[in-house]
Design a protein around this motif. Structure first.
Motif, PDB file in Angstrom:
ATOM      1  N   PHE A  10       0.881  -1.293   0.310  1.00 32.04           N
ATOM      2  CA  PHE A  10      -0.046   0.039   0.152  1.00 32.04           C
ATOM      3  C   PHE A  10       0.905   1.312  -0.114  1.00 32.04           C
ATOM      4  O   PHE A  10       1.675   1.238   0.702  1.00 32.04           O
ATOM      5  CB  PHE A  10      -0.780   0.049   1.279  1.00 32.04           C
ATOM      6  CG  PHE A  10      -2.084  -1.224   1.173  1.00 32.04           C
ATOM      7  CD1 PHE A  10      -3.219  -0.910   1.000  1.00 32.04           C
ATOM      8  CD2 PHE A  10      -1.594  -2.535   1.699  1.00 32.04           C
ATOM      9  CE1 PHE A  10      -4.109  -2.090   0.904  1.00 32.04           C
ATOM     10  CE2 PHE A  10      -2.442  -3.551   1.726  1.00 32.04           C
ATOM     11  CZ  PHE A  10      -3.721  -3.281   1.110  1.00 32.04           C
ATOM     12  N   LYS A  34      -3.000   3.736  -2.706  1.00 26.32           N
ATOM     13  CA  LYS A  34      -2.995   2.646  -3.802  1.00 26.32           C
ATOM     14  C   LYS A  34      -2.643   1.308  -3.174  1.00 26.32           C
ATOM     15  O   LYS A  34      -1.308   1.275  -2.733  1.00 26.32           O
ATOM     16  CB  LYS A  34      -2.159   3.126  -5.028  1.00 26.32           C
ATOM     17  CG  LYS A  34      -2.794   4.492  -5.468  1.00 26.32           C
ATOM     18  CD  LYS A  34      -4.247   4.446  -5.903  1.00 26.32           C
ATOM     19  CE  LYS A  34      -4.583   5.629  -6.399  1.00 26.32           C
ATOM     20  NZ  LYS A  34      -6.281   5.740  -6.647  1.00 26.32           N
ATOM     21  N   ARG A  35      -3.198   0.268  -3.802  1.00 29.74           N
ATOM     22  CA  ARG A  35      -2.876  -1.192  -3.520  1.00 29.74           C
ATOM     23  C   ARG A  35      -2.346  -1.942  -4.702  1.00 29.74           C
ATOM     24  O   ARG A  35      -2.771  -2.072  -5.612  1.00 29.74           O
ATOM     25  CB  ARG A  35      -4.258  -1.891  -3.136  1.00 29.74           C
ATOM     26  CG  ARG A  35      -3.912  -3.324  -2.416  1.00 29.74           C
ATOM     27  CD  ARG A  35      -5.336  -3.825  -2.108  1.00 29.74           C
ATOM     28  NE  ARG A  35      -5.184  -5.077  -1.587  1.00 29.74           N
ATOM     29  CZ  ARG A  35      -6.299  -5.849  -1.071  1.00 29.74           C
ATOM     30  NH1 ARG A  35      -7.438  -5.626  -1.183  1.00 29.74           N
ATOM     31  NH2 ARG A  35      -5.917  -7.114  -0.869  1.00 29.74           N
TER      32      ARG A  35
END
Length: 231
Positions: A10, A34-35
């Motif tokens: 992440f 954001k992953r």
């Protein structure tokens, strides 16, 4: 034993475009973490600068024969080590527990505790103050639902309970009923009501012919929340 490499990350993303004319960077940061994983290995921004603004040499983003300079900061959050797991037990059998307090008008103690009763994998008790607790000013019955003293909760364990608590009317209707929805944890093992029912109304309506008070609790759902290591 070697640690398993993480399968996802992440990250916060911050993008830069260098402006030579002003000798500073135009900065834009994504508002969401954001992953990154095997299914999504690329993240970015669709809109940073308008094309006309970027390509106009007078704005300073393109310089020295068409050169430009970009940058990015990637701030990676520490990997998750635990998931919070919530499990519900909605098939409670039997869902009700009844408590009969005989000779209510002669009760002398400040607080009385019911027998333990099992529900949703835990043991519970009712605690009743015949003349009210310190916040009831001697005018109200105080009533609480507690985890039994025999129950030990871990520091990361929580129990959610939803149901109804009633003082029963001997005539079979017009019971005093309050809905209860609350979380229990080691530091908060009991929840209830300082002003459940006025003592004047209780004595007038809710004692049967034998001077007994009947209390009932009906559980609708009990859930357990705990943390489990990510595999």
């Amino acid at each position: 034993m070697e640690s398993t490499p993480p399968t996802e990350a992440f990250a916060e993303l911050r993008f830069y475009v260098y402006n030579k004319k002003e000798n500073k960077y135009f900065t834009i940061q994504d508002v969401e973490v954001k992953r990154f994983n095997a299914l999504r290995m690329v993240w970015g921004l669709l809109k940073v600068l308008s094309y006309d603004t970027f390509t106009n040499p007078e704005n300073g983003f393109i310089f020295e024969g068409g050169e430009c300079e970009f940058g990015v900061d990637v701030l990676v959050a520490p990997p998750l080590t635990n998931w919070e797991i919530l499990s519900f037990d909605e098939k409670l059998s039997p869902p009700k527990f009844s408590w009969n307090l005989k000779n209510f008008s002669e009760l002398k103690e400040d607080v009385y505790t019911s027998n333990k009763y099992p529900m949703g994998g835990k043991e519970w008790v009712l605690k009743l103050y015949p003349k009210g607790n310190s916040r009831a000013d001697g005018k109200y019955l105080s009533l609480y639902v507690h985890l039994a003293d025999s129950e030990t909760l871990k520091s990361d364990e929580k129990i959610f309970k939803q149901g109804h608590v009633r003082v029963l009317n001997p005539l079979g209707s017009n019971h005093v009923e309050v809905q209860s929805s609350c979380w229990y944890k080691e530091s908060s093992r009991g929840w209830g009501w300082d002003h459940f029912l006025s003592i004047a109304n209780l004595r007038k309506t809710y004692l049967d012919k034998e001077d007994a008070l009947n209390v009932e609790i009906e559980f609708k759902v009990v859930s357990a929340t705990k943390y489990s290591p990510i595999i």
